[in-house]
Design an enzyme around this catalytic site. Structure first.
Site, PDB file in Angstrom:
ATOM      1  N   LYS A 259     -78.524  69.498  26.172  1.00  0.00           N
ATOM      2  CA  LYS A 259     -79.129  69.795  27.482  1.00  0.00           C
ATOM      3  C   LYS A 259     -78.421  69.026  28.602  1.00  0.00           C
ATOM      4  CE  LYS A 259     -83.188  68.202  26.125  1.00  0.00           C
ATOM      5  NZ  LYS A 259     -82.959  67.790  24.723  1.00  0.00           N
TER       6      LYS A 259
ATOM      7  N   ARG B  13     -92.115  69.554  28.443  1.00  0.00           N
ATOM      8  CA  ARG B  13     -92.103  69.263  27.014  1.00  0.00           C
ATOM      9  C   ARG B  13     -93.448  69.487  26.365  1.00  0.00           C
ATOM     10  NH1 ARG B  13     -87.486  65.398  27.234  1.00  0.00           N
ATOM     11  NH2 ARG B  13     -87.152  64.653  25.161  1.00  0.00           N
TER      12      ARG B  13
ATOM     13  N   ARG C  38     -73.246  59.289  20.490  1.00  0.00           N
ATOM     14  CA  ARG C  38     -73.226  59.527  21.941  1.00  0.00           C
ATOM     15  C   ARG C  38     -73.107  58.238  22.747  1.00  0.00           C
ATOM     16  NH1 ARG C  38     -78.324  62.452  24.320  1.00  0.00           N
ATOM     17  NH2 ARG C  38     -79.381  60.848  23.131  1.00  0.00           N
TER      18      ARG C  38
ATOM     19  N   ARG D  61     -77.802  54.459  24.382  1.00  0.00           N
ATOM     20  CA  ARG D  61     -79.252  54.418  24.598  1.00  0.00           C
ATOM     21  C   ARG D  61     -79.967  53.692  23.465  1.00  0.00           C
ATOM     22  NH1 ARG D  61     -80.809  60.551  26.153  1.00  0.00           N
ATOM     23  NH2 ARG D  61     -82.571  59.984  24.829  1.00  0.00           N
TER      24      ARG D  61
ATOM     25  N   ARG E 284     -88.432  61.683  17.637  1.00  0.00           N
ATOM     26  CA  ARG E 284     -88.215  62.571  18.781  1.00  0.00           C
ATOM     27  C   ARG E 284     -88.172  64.033  18.332  1.00  0.00           C
ATOM     28  NH1 ARG E 284     -83.082  59.515  20.844  1.00  0.00           N
ATOM     29  NH2 ARG E 284     -82.656  61.418  21.995  1.00  0.00           N
TER      30      ARG E 284
HETATM   31  P1  AP5 Z   1     -76.657  65.638  25.017  1.00  0.00           P
HETATM   32  O1  AP5 Z   1     -76.169  66.667  25.979  1.00  0.00           O
HETATM   33  O2  AP5 Z   1     -76.717  64.245  25.473  1.00  0.00           O
HETATM   34  O3  AP5 Z   1     -78.046  66.107  24.382  1.00  0.00           O
HETATM   35  P2  AP5 Z   1     -79.487  66.257  25.032  1.00  0.00           P
HETATM   36  O4  AP5 Z   1     -80.008  67.594  24.639  1.00  0.00           O
HETATM   37  O5  AP5 Z   1     -79.464  65.915  26.478  1.00  0.00           O
HETATM   38  O6  AP5 Z   1     -80.250  65.184  24.147  1.00  0.00           O
HETATM   39  P3  AP5 Z   1     -81.199  63.979  24.543  1.00  0.00           P
HETATM   40  O7  AP5 Z   1     -81.142  63.018  23.386  1.00  0.00           O
HETATM   41  O8  AP5 Z   1     -80.897  63.470  25.899  1.00  0.00           O
HETATM   42  O9  AP5 Z   1     -82.569  64.699  24.528  1.00  0.00           O
HETATM   43  P4  AP5 Z   1     -83.945  64.072  24.425  1.00  0.00           P
HETATM   44  O10 AP5 Z   1     -84.732  65.244  24.772  1.00  0.00           O
HETATM   45  O11 AP5 Z   1     -84.269  63.433  23.148  1.00  0.00           O
HETATM   46  O12 AP5 Z   1     -83.880  62.821  25.452  1.00  0.00           O
HETATM   47  P5  AP5 Z   1     -84.434  62.647  26.924  1.00  0.00           P
HETATM   48  O13 AP5 Z   1     -83.514  61.748  27.651  1.00  0.00           O
HETATM   49  O14 AP5 Z   1     -84.746  63.957  27.521  1.00  0.00           O
HETATM   50  O15 AP5 Z   1     -75.734  65.738  23.718  1.00  0.00           O
HETATM   51  C1  AP5 Z   1     -75.838  64.780  22.673  1.00  0.00           C
HETATM   52  C2  AP5 Z   1     -74.436  64.384  22.181  1.00  0.00           C
HETATM   53  O16 AP5 Z   1     -73.831  65.489  21.528  1.00  0.00           O
HETATM   54  C3  AP5 Z   1     -73.474  63.991  23.303  1.00  0.00           C
HETATM   55  O17 AP5 Z   1     -72.694  62.886  22.873  1.00  0.00           O
HETATM   56  C4  AP5 Z   1     -72.589  65.209  23.526  1.00  0.00           C
HETATM   57  O18 AP5 Z   1     -71.272  64.856  23.926  1.00  0.00           O
HETATM   58  C5  AP5 Z   1     -72.601  65.875  22.156  1.00  0.00           C
HETATM   59  N1  AP5 Z   1     -72.628  67.332  22.267  1.00  0.00           N
HETATM   60  C6  AP5 Z   1     -73.320  68.090  23.162  1.00  0.00           C
HETATM   61  N2  AP5 Z   1     -73.122  69.413  22.939  1.00  0.00           N
HETATM   62  C7  AP5 Z   1     -72.292  69.487  21.859  1.00  0.00           C
HETATM   63  C8  AP5 Z   1     -71.700  70.574  21.140  1.00  0.00           C
HETATM   64  N3  AP5 Z   1     -71.933  71.856  21.484  1.00  0.00           N
HETATM   65  N4  AP5 Z   1     -70.910  70.264  20.087  1.00  0.00           N
HETATM   66  C9  AP5 Z   1     -70.669  68.974  19.732  1.00  0.00           C
HETATM   67  N5  AP5 Z   1     -71.177  67.904  20.388  1.00  0.00           N
HETATM   68  C10 AP5 Z   1     -71.981  68.155  21.430  1.00  0.00           C
HETATM   69  O19 AP5 Z   1     -85.791  61.887  26.650  1.00  0.00           O
HETATM   70  C11 AP5 Z   1     -85.811  60.563  26.145  1.00  0.00           C
HETATM   71  C12 AP5 Z   1     -87.240  60.064  26.033  1.00  0.00           C
HETATM   72  O20 AP5 Z   1     -87.855  60.017  27.337  1.00  0.00           O
HETATM   73  C13 AP5 Z   1     -88.181  60.952  25.201  1.00  0.00           C
HETATM   74  O21 AP5 Z   1     -88.095  60.642  23.837  1.00  0.00           O
HETATM   75  C14 AP5 Z   1     -89.544  60.587  25.828  1.00  0.00           C
HETATM   76  O22 AP5 Z   1     -89.998  59.347  25.350  1.00  0.00           O
HETATM   77  C15 AP5 Z   1     -89.206  60.445  27.292  1.00  0.00           C
HETATM   78  N6  AP5 Z   1     -89.346  61.702  28.051  1.00  0.00           N
HETATM   79  C16 AP5 Z   1     -88.330  62.361  28.704  1.00  0.00           C
HETATM   80  N7  AP5 Z   1     -88.780  63.485  29.279  1.00  0.00           N
HETATM   81  C17 AP5 Z   1     -90.110  63.549  28.992  1.00  0.00           C
HETATM   82  C18 AP5 Z   1     -91.132  64.499  29.297  1.00  0.00           C
HETATM   83  N8  AP5 Z   1     -90.867  65.622  30.005  1.00  0.00           N
HETATM   84  N9  AP5 Z   1     -92.387  64.254  28.826  1.00  0.00           N
HETATM   85  C19 AP5 Z   1     -92.669  63.146  28.124  1.00  0.00           C
HETATM   86  N10 AP5 Z   1     -91.755  62.205  27.790  1.00  0.00           N
HETATM   87  C20 AP5 Z   1     -90.474  62.411  28.216  1.00  0.00           C
HETATM   88 MG    MG Z   2     -80.273  64.321  27.612  1.00  0.00          MG
END
Ligand code: AP5
Ligand code: MG
Ligand code: ZN
Length: 215
Positions: free
Chosen positions: A13, A88, A127, A161, A172
């Site tokens: 994402k 979410r 990552r 992270r 997660r």
């Molecule tokens: P990346 O693009 O970083 O993946 P992502 O989908 O953004 O994954 P996240 O880990 O950021 O998602 P998340 O939902 O767990 O975390 P968030 O920060 O939202 O890609 C990952 C890696 O793979 C990278 O190194 C990239 O280079 C590689 N990659 C990407 N695409 C690829 C491909 N096609 N092929 C190969 N490699 C690839 O949330 C974190 C925490 O915050 C949550 O756990 C929660 O506690 C809180 N939180 C955030 N939002 C909310 C909400 N709305 N409600 C409640 N709590 C929330």
């Molecule tokens: Mg992300």
């Protein structure tokens, strides 16, 4: 244009949102990034969110929806929004409708990144991001052109992270399955969901998303 990127942790994402920002001047609204900034700044929201995020659980709906509203208000009305990691839960999906409606915005696309969960742990544990500009990288899948130097800003400082460890990632993913995947039917009923193969390489995923936005 207002779009949601939906998918489990590590689906890509953030990676795809950054590309859309560069290509179209849209704005990425990542609640994860907003919460991490709040934790770093030690704000009351950050103090509440820190332990929850380290466990891999979800922060309260009220907190994240308030953050989204504030960010949208700080944007020009003509700038498109990419929602990354929000909504979410069903409650957040309802809040987003209200938040967009109050600002005269509509949701154009929900793009689901379809991925194989087993590959995600490897993606997440490899990552890292530029400590200066936030550009994302991966030990194996997306390395800087010059090793140790950010492509975008030239910085040599990078960070990882605290929630990117296998145990937290499993929590997660469980949260995604239990609370986030069930909101898809809300958008399917409206006919705005498109599915993209998130296991393709990064450029192919970008091309597939671009095609959806053009149609
Ligand atoms: P990346 O693009 O970083 O993946 P992502 O989908 O953004 O994954 P996240 O880990 O950021 O998602 P998340 O939902 O767990 O975390 P968030 O920060 O939202 O890609 C990952 C890696 O793979 C990278 O190194 C990239 O280079 C590689 N990659 C990407 N695409 C690829 C491909 N096609 N092929 C190969 N490699 C690839 O949330 C974190 C925490 O915050 C949550 O756990 C929660 O506690 C809180 N939180 C955030 N939002 C909310 C909400 N709305 N409600 C409640 N709590 C929330
Ligand atoms: Mg992300
Ligand atoms: Zn950088």
């Amino acid at each position: 244009m207002n779009i949601i990127l939906l998918g489990p942790p590590g689906a890509g994402k953030g990676t795809q949102a950054q590309r859309l920002v560069e290509a179209h001047g849209m704005r990425q609204l990542s609640t994860g990034d907003m919460l991490r900034a709040a934790v770093k700044a030690g704000t009351p929201v950050g103090l509440q969110a820190k332990a929850v995020m380290e466990r891999g659980e979800l922060v309260s709906d009220e907190i994240v929806s308030a953050l989204i509203g504030e960010e949208l208000d700080a944007m020009g009305p003509g700038t498109g929004a990419i929602f990354d990691g929000y909504p979410r839960t069903a409650a957040q999906a309802a809040s987003l409708d209200a938040i967009l409606g109050a600002r005269g915005r509509t949701l154009d696309h929900v793009i689901e990144l379809d991925v194989d969960e087993d590959a995600l742990v490897e993606r997440i544990c490899g990552r890292y991001t530029c400590a200066n500009c936030g550009k994302g990288y991966h030990d194996k899948f997306e390395q800087p052109r010059i090793p140790g130097v950010c492509d975008k800003c030239g910085s040599t400082e990078f960070k990882r992270r605290p929630d990117d460890n296998e145990e937290t990632v499993r929590t997660r993913m469980a949260e995604y399955r239990a609370k986030t995947a069930p909101i898809l039917p809300i958008y399917e009923e409206r006919g705005i969901v498109s599915r993209v193969n998130g296991m393709a390489d990064i450029d192919h995923v970008t091309a597939a998303i671009e095609k959806i936005l053009k149609d």
